[in-house]
Write a protein that holds these residues in place. Structure first.
Motif, mmCIF file in Angstrom:
data_model
loop_
_atom_site.group_PDB
_atom_site.id
_atom_site.type_symbol
_atom_site.label_atom_id
_atom_site.label_comp_id
_atom_site.label_asym_id
_atom_site.label_seq_id
_atom_site.Cartn_x
_atom_site.Cartn_y
_atom_site.Cartn_z
ATOM 1 N N LEU A 1 -39.430 -19.542 -11.123
ATOM 2 C CA LEU A 1 -40.114 -18.245 -11.081
ATOM 3 C C LEU A 1 -39.375 -17.225 -11.923
ATOM 4 C CD1 LEU A 1 -41.095 -18.150 -7.301
ATOM 5 C CD2 LEU A 1 -42.644 -18.192 -9.244
ATOM 6 N N VAL A 2 -38.057 -17.201 -11.806
ATOM 7 C CA VAL A 2 -37.282 -16.217 -12.572
ATOM 8 C C VAL A 2 -37.375 -16.512 -14.068
ATOM 9 C CG1 VAL A 2 -34.959 -15.338 -12.986
ATOM 10 C CG2 VAL A 2 -35.736 -15.735 -10.662
ATOM 11 N N GLY A 3 -37.303 -17.831 -14.400
ATOM 12 C CA GLY A 3 -37.425 -18.193 -15.809
ATOM 13 C C GLY A 3 -38.770 -17.771 -16.367
ATOM 14 N N PRO B 1 -24.421 -8.610 -20.693
ATOM 15 C CA PRO B 1 -25.619 -8.965 -21.476
ATOM 16 C C PRO B 1 -26.811 -8.080 -21.154
ATOM 17 C CG PRO B 1 -25.285 -10.566 -19.736
ATOM 18 C CD PRO B 1 -24.092 -9.634 -19.683
ATOM 19 N N LEU B 2 -26.762 -7.380 -20.015
ATOM 20 C CA LEU B 2 -27.935 -6.594 -19.646
ATOM 21 C C LEU B 2 -27.936 -5.203 -20.245
ATOM 22 C CD1 LEU B 2 -28.449 -7.532 -15.913
ATOM 23 C CD2 LEU B 2 -29.301 -8.629 -17.984
ATOM 24 N N ALA B 3 -26.826 -4.852 -20.916
ATOM 25 C CA ALA B 3 -26.770 -3.500 -21.467
ATOM 26 C C ALA B 3 -27.850 -3.314 -22.521
ATOM 27 C CB ALA B 3 -25.402 -3.276 -22.094
ATOM 28 N N ALA B 4 -28.188 -2.068 -22.746
ATOM 29 C CA ALA B 4 -29.206 -1.780 -23.744
ATOM 30 C C ALA B 4 -28.758 -2.354 -25.082
ATOM 31 C CB ALA B 4 -29.435 -0.271 -23.854
ATOM 32 N N GLY B 5 -29.648 -3.061 -25.740
ATOM 33 C CA GLY B 5 -29.285 -3.690 -26.986
ATOM 34 C C GLY B 5 -28.521 -4.962 -26.814
ATOM 35 N N GLY B 6 -28.360 -5.406 -25.562
ATOM 36 C CA GLY B 6 -27.638 -6.645 -25.285
ATOM 37 C C GLY B 6 -28.481 -7.849 -25.634
ATOM 38 N N ILE B 7 -27.929 -8.984 -25.292
ATOM 39 C CA ILE B 7 -28.602 -10.192 -25.738
ATOM 40 C C ILE B 7 -29.845 -10.494 -24.905
ATOM 41 C CG2 ILE B 7 -27.293 -11.811 -24.299
ATOM 42 C CD1 ILE B 7 -27.184 -13.487 -26.949
ATOM 43 N N VAL B 8 -29.844 -10.065 -23.638
ATOM 44 C CA VAL B 8 -31.033 -10.306 -22.806
ATOM 45 C C VAL B 8 -32.041 -9.204 -23.066
ATOM 46 C CG1 VAL B 8 -31.895 -10.497 -20.466
ATOM 47 C CG2 VAL B 8 -29.712 -11.513 -21.072
ATOM 48 N N LEU C 1 -30.765 -14.401 -16.713
ATOM 49 C CA LEU C 1 -32.186 -14.396 -17.071
ATOM 50 C C LEU C 1 -32.836 -13.020 -16.857
ATOM 51 C CD1 LEU C 1 -33.309 -17.833 -15.634
ATOM 52 C CD2 LEU C 1 -33.211 -17.147 -18.026
ATOM 53 N N GLY C 2 -31.994 -12.015 -16.627
ATOM 54 C CA GLY C 2 -32.517 -10.647 -16.570
ATOM 55 C C GLY C 2 -32.998 -10.229 -15.194
ATOM 56 N N ALA C 3 -32.392 -10.824 -14.137
ATOM 57 C CA ALA C 3 -32.821 -10.429 -12.795
ATOM 58 C C ALA C 3 -31.611 -10.037 -11.973
ATOM 59 C CB ALA C 3 -33.586 -11.566 -12.143
#
Lengths: 101, 169, 617
Positions: free
Chosen positions: A47-49, B113-120, B47-49
């Motif tokens: 789900l997260v992916g 990685p979650l910072a603005a302009g980061g990789i995610v 994964l950005g969560a």
């Protein structure tokens, strides 16, 4: 997306199969429940992916709901484990054949 | 770098899961499971969560695993001593997994990685997460709260000792 | 508007039956008899009141019974001279017998059931008589069949009596099947079930079909009228109470077959073959019945065989083409045979239930009036000149000889021989009942109600011939002019007078013979020949050998292979298969959660695989 979605799915599939194998092969009820937890987490990872892939919040929200359901399920399941241990004296699933036809 | 981190974490989680599922001692299994869940939390983060990662640690690795340990203790108190595995390097797998996870966590914090302009590119901040949850899924939250209530009642009922009706089933 | 009142005729007995059925529980015995008798008497009076409607053939429709496609069945009454005369005879005789029955059953506990069925019978009989529609007629036809069955088995606690009722029901039902076939065939041919329409369209039908239909109708009539192949039920039907025998099995129901043929005569007369067969059946039955009646010991069985024989004469009349003759004999026969039966009932009552002729006697000393009534009935039956039976029987034989063909002359000669036998057994009955011997003394004196209904019948038996006095006798042929039905070829005066003289000579010969043989104390007939005739030519055994035994043998045969195989072996085998399969499948449900889960997992795997294959293609 830092990795292709396919890789995420493949990894989640491996986790799921590992959990399923535990559910099917282990005899200890606690271990079976652990297997169920791993399967649920594999689904959560999918789900997260998916959420990251489609850039949409719903996947993550569903993962949260999944966690809540898993919490409810595991509390009942563990209560059942305690109950079974108390009434039958064992948690070996092969000793439970009350549904035998 | 982040991609490599993903595969490393995936390998760690898989290893922890396999070790967990092959243990004979449930206590050990639960400990390995904690590692696996923690690794998954890091993956969620990657994964950005971030919000979900926090919940994963608090709810799963914290609360549910403690529940498992309680139950194991309740039904078989001797397990903690009796079935402890022997051998000089018995701490090695756990130590390796723990170290690797801590290292990965450290790297993640450094990278941010979650910072603005980061990789995610896509991430859901806690504020956005909460808004999305209560805007769109308010009803689902309510229903879930009911489910949890029922689960609590059911667990309470099952756990009660029936006087004079022991071994009823 | 008057026409609608015609429905009162059948409805009054029906109302009587319903009142007795539903409200009879609280009525006293006398009130029950009064209700039953009154409804029939009222019906008879209604017929007399509406008599003027008969001459112009009044047709009244009450409502449509049902309608399906081309089939339309109205509840319709045809009040023609023929049906009016028949209806008057039925209700008149019924009324007298109802009054008689009220006294006859004065200490029977179940009299309510008796009167309910009796009234219901009159209703059904009137439906037969008045119906203008074959299906409605069939309703009444089955109705009288049912009432006959229920009344023969009226004393159902005696298993023999109940069996007699069943036999009557089954035998007449077998014939009714043929009647129904004829009925459906006629509907297919003419598209209508109305008797009038069928008679009109009969001329356009092919001759072969016509003959077959007529023969099927004859078979149906034979069943109801106890003619030869189906005759064996009537002697057994004497198990019922005597009023039942008098009303149903002598005066009315058994003549329904003749009446049916009379109604459909325009159709039947188109087929000379059918007429010849009808005449043959009638003559054969007449001879058969007379020969059997000659040696009977049971008074009621004697009268039953006599009835079979006399109805045979009516069939002969229809065959010879004289509907008037058939109706004339039907009516006079109803008078004297009902009279004879009721006299027999009274005699049996006097002798405390004894029915054996060779233990009865001294009638003229114990009940002189009854003896004179018996004599009147017996002389009419024997065909003594100037009685009713003489004229009606002669009319039939005249019609036979007047046809002037070898076939009909032959049948007429057999008819004459039968007339001799008839006179012989009728007078034998009188001599045996008057014989001077020790007899059982029965229930005491006769109730007056059992005597006076016989008086009008006795009178009619003697002078009923005036109804249709033939011309040479200076008569007015009243019945013929009223009915306007075919009366066959008129006989010349030579035939008329010649026959009268021959009949007279035969009667005198029979009288002398009976006087010589039966005047002194006779012994019961013995020996094989007598037994053969007493059992009605062993026709029961014949039927048993020809029908029942092959049927049973076939049944046993079928019981062996398909029956047992299909109901025992095969199901047993199937059951065992299911059981072993179940036992095998049972092992699948091991009760272990793990097994179920793996089943589920394999199922999911399979579904995914199918999905994958679908995607790849």
């Amino acid at each position: 997306m830092i990795v292709p979605l396919g890789h995420v799915l493949l990894f989640a599939g491996l986790l799921f199969v590992a959990g399923l194998a535990a559910v099917l092969l282990r005899r200890n009820l606690i271990m079976i429940l652990i297997g169920v937890e791993i399967m649920l987490n594999a689904v959560g990872l999918v789900l997260v992916g998916a959420s990251a892939y489609w850039r949409h919040p719903s996947g993550q929200l569903f993962a949260l709901l999944l966690m809540a359901v898993a919490a409810a399920e595991i509390s009942i399941a563990l209560a059942l484990v305690v109950y079974l241990k108390r009434s039958r004296g064992t948690i070996d699933v092969n000793r439970f054949d009350g549904m035998k036809g | 770098m982040a991609t490599l981190l993903f595969y490393i974490l995936a390998a760690i989680v898989l290893m922890a899961v396999l070790l967990c599922l092959t243990r004979n001692n449930p206590v050990h299994a639960v400990l390995y499971l904690v590692h696996a869940l923690f690794g998954l939390a890091l993956l969620y983060f990657l994964l950005g969560a971030p919000m979900l990662a926090a919940w994963q640690v608090i709810l799963y690795a914290g609360a549910i695993m403690v529940l498992f340990l309680f139950v194991i203790m309740l039904i078989d108190p001797d397990l903690f001593e009796k079935k402890a595995s022997r051998g000089r390097f018995r701490w090695l797998p756990v130590g390796f997994l723990s170290g690797a996870l801590l290292a990965c966590g450290g790297v993640l914090i450094m990278m941010d990685p979650l910072a603005a302009g980061g990789i995610v590119r896509y991430r859901l901040s806690p504020r956005a997460f909460g808004r999305a949850l209560f805007d769109e899924y308010g009803l689902a939250v309510e229903i879930l709260s009911l489910i949890l209530l029922f689960a609590a009642v059911g667990a309470f009922h099952l756990g009660r000792r029936h006087k004079g009706k022991e071994d009823a089933s | 508007m008057m026409g609608e009142l015609l429905f009162l005729i059948p409805m009054l007995p029906l109302c009587g039956a319903l009142i007795i059925m539903f409200a009879g529980g609280r009525m006293s015995r006398k009130l029950l008899a009064a209700v039953a008798s009154f409804s029939v008497i009222a019906s008879a009076l209604t017929i007399l009141w509406l008599w003027p409607l008969a001459a112009p053939q009044t047709r009244v429709s009450l409502f449509d019974w049902f309608e399906a496609g081309a089939l339309r069945v109205p509840v319709e009454i045809l009040f023609s001279p023929l049906s009016a005369a028949m209806a008057l005879m039925v209700t008149g005789v019924s009324a007298l017998i109802h009054l008689y029955a009220a006294s006859y059953l004065h200490n029977d506990p179940d009299v309510r059931r008796f009167f309910a069925l009796f009234n219901l019978f009159v209703f059904a009989m009137l439906i037969i008589v008045l119906a203008d529609n074959l299906l409605l007629l069939f309703l009444g036809w089955e109705g009288v069949g049912f009432c006959s069955y229920a009344l023969i088995g009226y004393w159902y606690r005696n298993p023999g009596f109940a069996a007699a009722g069943r036999k009557a029901f089954l035998v007449t039902r077998a014939a009714d099947v043929l009647f129904v076939i004829a009925l459906l065939w006629l509907f297919r041919l003419t598209g209508s079930l109305s008797i009038a329409t069928i008679n009109q369209q009969a001329t356009s039908l092919p001759a072969g079909t016509l003959t077959i239909v007529a023969l099927l109708l004859l078979a149906g009539a034979c069943g109801k009228s106890a003619q030869l192949p189906f005759s064996s039920w009537l002697p057994d039907a004497m198990a019922g109470p005597t009023p039942v025998s008098a009303l149903i099995h002598a005066a009315t129901m058994v003549t329904a077959g003749v009446y049916l043929l009379c109604r459909l005569f325009p159709l039947i007369s188109l087929s000379p073959t059918a007429l010849a067969v009808i005449g043959l059946v009638g003559t054969a039955t007449a001879f058969y019945g007379a020969s059997c009646a000659l040696v009977q010991r049971d008074i009621k069985r004697l009268l039953a065989y006599s009835t079979i024989s006399q109805v045979g004469y009516m069939f002969l009349a229809v065959g010879a083409g004289t509907v008037t003759g058939a109706m004339f004999h039907l009516i006079t026969h109803a008078f004297f045979k009902a009279l004879l039966f009721m006299v027999a009932g009274a005699v049996i009552h006097l002798a405390a239930g004894e029915q054996d002729l060779f233990r009865l006697g001294q009638l003229q000393k114990r009940a002189p009036l009854l003896f004179w009534l018996l004599l009147a009935g017996a002389l009419a039956l024997a065909g003594m000149p100037l009685t009713a039976g003489f004229f009606s029987k002669d009319a039939i034989l005249v019609a036979c000889f007047a046809l002037n063909s070898p076939w009909w002359t032959g049948l007429g000669v057999v008819g004459l021989i039968t007339a001799f036998l008839t006179a012989l057994y009728a007078l034998r009955l009188v001599y045996l009942l008057a014989a001077d011997r020790d007899v059982t003394i029965g229930h005491g004196p006769l109730p007056r109600g059992m005597i006076w209904p016989l008086l009008p019948l006795g009178l009619l038996a003697l002078v009923g011939g005036q109804l249709n006095l033939p011309e040479p006798w200076g008569g007015g042929t009243v019945l013929q002019r009223w009915l306007q039905t075919p009366s066959g070829r008129g006989g010349t005066h030579a035939i008329e007078w010649g026959l009268a003289i021959v009949t007279l000579l035969l009667f005198v010969a029979a009288w002398l013979g009976a006087r010589y043989r039966f005047r002194t104390l006779p012994m019961p007939p013995g020996g094989g020949v007598a037994a053969f005739f007493t059992d009605g030519w062993k026709i029961d055994a014949l039927v048993r050998n020809a029908v029942s035994k092959p049927y049973e043998a076939t049944g046993r045969l079928l019981d062996g292979f398909p029956e047992r195989w299909y109901t025992a072996v095969l199901p047993d085998w199937l059951g065992r298969l299911c059981q072993s399969a179940g036992r095998y499948f049972r092992t699948f449900t091991s009760g272990y959660v793990t097994h179920y889960l793996s089943g589920m997992a394999w199922g999911t795997f399979l579904l995914l695989a199918i999905l994958l294959i679908g995607l790849l293609r």
